[in-house]
Design an enzyme around this catalytic site. Sequence first.
Site, PDB file in Angstrom:
ATOM      1  N   GLU A   1       0.756  -1.148  -0.038  1.00  0.00           N
ATOM      2  CA  GLU A   1       0.052   0.069   0.022  1.00  0.00           C
ATOM      3  C   GLU A   1       0.536   1.220   0.192  1.00  0.00           C
ATOM      4  O   GLU A   1       0.506   2.226  -0.712  1.00  0.00           O
ATOM      5  CB  GLU A   1      -0.940  -0.107   1.339  1.00  0.00           C
ATOM      6  CG  GLU A   1      -2.228  -0.872   1.110  1.00  0.00           C
ATOM      7  CD  GLU A   1      -1.903  -2.204   1.203  1.00  0.00           C
ATOM      8  OE1 GLU A   1      -2.587  -3.219   0.955  1.00  0.00           O
ATOM      9  OE2 GLU A   1      -0.802  -2.601   1.732  1.00  0.00           O
TER      10      GLU A   1
ATOM     11  N   HIS B   1     -10.110  -5.867  10.714  1.00  0.00           N
ATOM     12  CA  HIS B   1     -10.765  -5.409   9.390  1.00  0.00           C
ATOM     13  C   HIS B   1     -12.202  -4.797   9.538  1.00  0.00           C
ATOM     14  O   HIS B   1     -12.765  -4.561   8.439  1.00  0.00           O
ATOM     15  CB  HIS B   1     -10.969  -6.723   8.588  1.00  0.00           C
ATOM     16  CG  HIS B   1      -9.776  -7.096   7.945  1.00  0.00           C
ATOM     17  ND1 HIS B   1      -8.859  -8.057   8.873  1.00  0.00           N
ATOM     18  CD2 HIS B   1      -9.243  -7.157   6.810  1.00  0.00           C
ATOM     19  CE1 HIS B   1      -7.764  -8.179   8.192  1.00  0.00           C
ATOM     20  NE2 HIS B   1      -8.039  -7.793   6.779  1.00  0.00           N
TER      21      HIS B   1
END
Length: 344
Positions: A79, A148
């Site tokens: 990322e 998450h």
Amino acid sequence: MSQWKKGNDQAGLLAPARPAERLQVWEALNIAHDRVLAEDDAVFVMGEDVGLFGGSYRVTQGLYAKYGAWRVRDTPISENSFTGLGVGAALVGGRPVIELMTVNFALLAMDAIINMAAKMRYMSGGALRVPLVVRTPGGVARQLAAQHSQRLEHLFMNVPGLRVATPATPQDAYWQLRQAVRDDDPILLLEHELLYFREGAFDPEAEAPPMHAARVRREGGHFTLIAYSRMVEVALEAAEELAAEGIEAEVIDLRSLRPIDLVTLQDSVTKTHRALVVEEDCRFGGAGAEIAAALNERSFFELEAPVARVAGADVPTPYNGALEAASIPRPGDVAEAVREWMVG
């Protein structure tokens, strides 16, 4: 069938059976991507599984086939690297749209977003522009557990130089993505995982409001409910419950968390004299705290009670389904809070 609808059917970007007047959020984002890619060769999309796979939530479906690997780029699971690449591309004339698969992974890209994208224009005295869009889904979905299911808007709200939009409807998702791509500053679009398949009214030719303007989703004169992202749905459901009891709540969709449209909030509070902020994020140090403080400063003499808050529990999101549901605001929680403050 409109030319817009026909063109997207032929491109394989939009399911043919869907009427143009109502779309799901992912479809509206898909159309927005298609249009910005078609309008400007400097625009490209980059992220994990955005190409061949079509995006984890179908948002980039069909774009790879239409625009090719140069404009729709699959990346490694890295990322900070590909977000940093996006910053560099923006500095030399590109208009990248970066998709981070989930906001939880944005933690790995914080250096590129905060130290690079958000500060370049200021540090260069305005000589450099960073027309970077970062899209990422977040929020509590369905038993994805603590790592998450985070709501990280409080981190990004506190970054000067970075703007944050929170679309809650197909129409806003379409408008705000297109507006963000045209802007010369870095903008973060925080989308909610549970909203991608929500259906709503959609008109691609409708005139867009300012990107960071709040909108009144329901008129009311007794109480102001302020929400954003998926909590707009929760606030609207609570308002319907309260209406059956004779309490008319006004529901405002913020649409943006940096900047916050305080003028619209002030106008509503001037009418209702009471306000409650509904947020899925944790109560401590969140958007609700900022809004409450700002309204108490600006509308103190209009308020008949302090600005109240209903927020997510200050715990890592549980995996257990019942506990997960109990950790975030539900319509009944909001309605009960309004009843308490109306009495108070």
